[in-house]
Motif scaffolding. Sequence first.
Motif, short mmCIF file in Angstrom:
data_model
loop_
_atom_site.label_atom_id
_atom_site.label_comp_id
_atom_site.label_asym_id
_atom_site.label_seq_id
_atom_site.Cartn_x
_atom_site.Cartn_y
_atom_site.Cartn_z
N ASP A 1 1.15 -1.09 0.29
CA ASP A 1 0.18 -0.38 -0.01
C ASP A 1 0.87 1.20 -0.35
O ASP A 1 0.03 2.01 -0.51
CB ASP A 1 -1.15 -0.28 1.08
CG ASP A 1 -1.81 -0.50 0.94
OD1 ASP A 1 -2.43 -1.35 0.26
OD2 ASP A 1 -2.78 -1.35 1.57
N ARG B 1 1.94 -0.63 7.36
CA ARG B 1 2.01 0.21 5.94
C ARG B 1 2.70 0.48 7.14
O ARG B 1 2.57 0.63 8.06
CB ARG B 1 0.91 1.46 5.79
CG ARG B 1 -0.02 1.91 6.99
CD ARG B 1 -1.42 2.77 6.06
NE ARG B 1 -1.99 1.86 5.46
CZ ARG B 1 -3.05 2.47 3.82
NH1 ARG B 1 -2.37 3.43 4.31
NH2 ARG B 1 -3.44 1.53 2.83
N ALA C 1 -8.14 1.64 1.12
CA ALA C 1 -7.25 1.27 0.62
C ALA C 1 -6.65 2.81 0.00
O ALA C 1 -5.47 3.26 -0.32
CB ALA C 1 -7.42 0.03 -0.45
N ASP D 1 -5.32 7.29 2.50
CA ASP D 1 -4.30 7.25 2.46
C ASP D 1 -4.33 7.96 4.32
O ASP D 1 -4.53 8.58 4.41
CB ASP D 1 -3.04 7.40 1.98
CG ASP D 1 -1.28 7.23 2.81
OD1 ASP D 1 -1.70 6.63 3.60
OD2 ASP D 1 -0.85 7.23 2.20
#
Length: 723
Positions: free
Chosen positions: A337, A628, A713, A716
């Motif tokens: 990601d 992430r 997704a 961010d």
Amino acid sequence: MSEHQRQREGMFSARAGALGGRRRTAPRAEETSDVRRFRGVLGASVAAALAVVGAMVLTIDPTTERAPGPVSVAHQAATTCASCHADDGQPVASRCVSCHGPHPSTRPGHRRLAGTGALPCTSCHAAHGDYGGVAFLPEGAVLRFGAGAKQEVPELHGPALAELERVPVIPAGRCARCHDPDASEDPIVRCLFAEQRSLGDARPTVCFDEHQEFRWDSFSRGEGVYARSQLWTAARRAVTAIPVAPQAPPREGSAWWWIGVAALAGTSAWGLARLLGWVLARRRRGPVVAAAVEPPKVKRLPQINTATCIGCHACVDACPYDVLEVRSFVAVVVRPDDCCGLTLCEQRCPNGSLVVTDGEPIEDRPRVDGSLQSLDTPGLYVAGDLTGLPLIRNAINQGARAARAAIESLRAEPGRAGAGSTGEDPSVELLDLVVVGSGPAGLSASLAAAEAGLRTVTLEQGSVAESIRSFPRGKLVFDQPLGLPLEGDLWLAESTKEELLGQWRRIIRSRRLPIEEGVRVTAVRSVPGGSGPRFEVEGQGEAGPRRWRARRVILALGRRGTPRKLDVPIPEALAARVHYSMADARSFAGQRVLVVGLGDVAMEAAIALSRQPSTTVTVSYRGREFRRGKGRNIEQVERLAAAGRIDLRLGTEVVRVDEGAIVLRGRDGESSVPWDVMMVMIGSLAPWGFLETAGVRRARVRAPVAPDDRPPAAPDDRPPAAP
């Protein structure tokens, strides 16, 4: 071919086919930390050594530095080295009589020692390292002299002389080998002044009858006639006034001067070597590839051929977002990601095992062409984080690209010179360009418009670079030069947000950019009329509604304007305790803070808060593991959690907000967290409602998906990333 080799070849063929065929030649290998050398040291050392040798040659007098010391005053005019030193094997002391003649001691003890060779002339008199004496000038002046220095004796006048006369003065230290100057029964005490006892070995002896008896016989020297005893009496007065012979001050600073010369020469040589290496490397590498401008249409991810990957960490070091890691000696994509699609990892791979390939189409991106102009509304441009490209540098390049495209279209538009009319209120000036947003993209667009001399205004709902201001205090935002229109490159290596904001404020003041802060743009509408696109921009400021007319509009909004909020009702009385950004952790010192989210922004906030005194930090994240974020942030959070500085609660989400506690639900049921402040850092929402009203459509609409524990997704959970 063995069975193992056939299996390996088949594995390679399958993977090569999946990657579209392995290239025959690998990309040019670039220097990494695995092969970097600390170059230039040898040249710097040689240059420093040569500089020291040159400095010594220029500053050292070989006639004095090679000798045991400077030649005494009495020997300087009448002797040479060969007068005393020869290769005949005879001692130096035996040559004194060649100039001075036989002059035995008047004392029996001294005469007996001299006969056995135990008391040569050099025991008391030194040709080097002058012990000094008293000099009488013909004009009557009396001087006390020593090694390289002399001093006139005040209020003392010598006898009339025909030429210079000297009386050597021997320090008591030369006699200490045989005599004890402190013993009252030792004969030497008659040659010393009692009041000079404190001088120790440096006090002068005043018995001058070692080689001549003390009597009043007169002898002639040129025009004057005098008694030798008169000179000895005057010499006693001189050493009474000046007991210790003056000495030339030692030369100071030579060693430090040589060290300075060596450091300067070495540093210059090392810098020259590094500069030459950089120039040669630039020539070998070729021109620097410009940063991306056009937004990507598909998600790009690294694909690794594990059969050929050598695990050298070159791709891991090249990735600025810690997307890759080396596990079991091969590179692995661990945080897809966070991948921004840059090909640095592919360029650094030494044998072509890594290839960046196209994946799924990117959702929620605006429909724009290569010049960032909307495909649905001509004259309307989009730049910055809304396009899906991270990095401050990319936003700056996009703002400049959009502004220059608008400038070219304006120049090609008929009737460009006049103000024109749209049939609307003629009292409102028709501007060439309105820029919405003053972040990196908006500032770059404003500078490009000022460079072209356009009539323009930049509207900002907060303050300049609001997204950067929301970064934590002292955050590093980039470590590369940023090229701005009118300004050129801003060289701020590893700049903090404060340094970058300071530079931007300086640019705005020096260029007098027309930026209006505190104006929230509520609508952008395309209106008919004129020979080209026309727009009306409506906004709300402190003074009330505002309106502008423009030929072109650039939307540089970013994603930070609308933070994503929790799907949990928050009582109005508690809303002031909920924050969606953190600029300074110090303002929350001593409080109980709950951080919701686990992206880079959330982790950086939690790390900064944990360093404040008496601050309790709890982190809630609905995922069960880190999905992430940069590796260094993950490492710090894990370390602080292990140390008890951060209470990390994975697999939990907020279900209720009460005044005294926040209720979290997880696998093990519900738990309460006492709180004073809650930081909600779960990303932000793109303003698609505003954009679609303005005339910017989405390239693809997200299909609804079943809810799960994965973070969103598209939006961010961190601000525009630094280069």
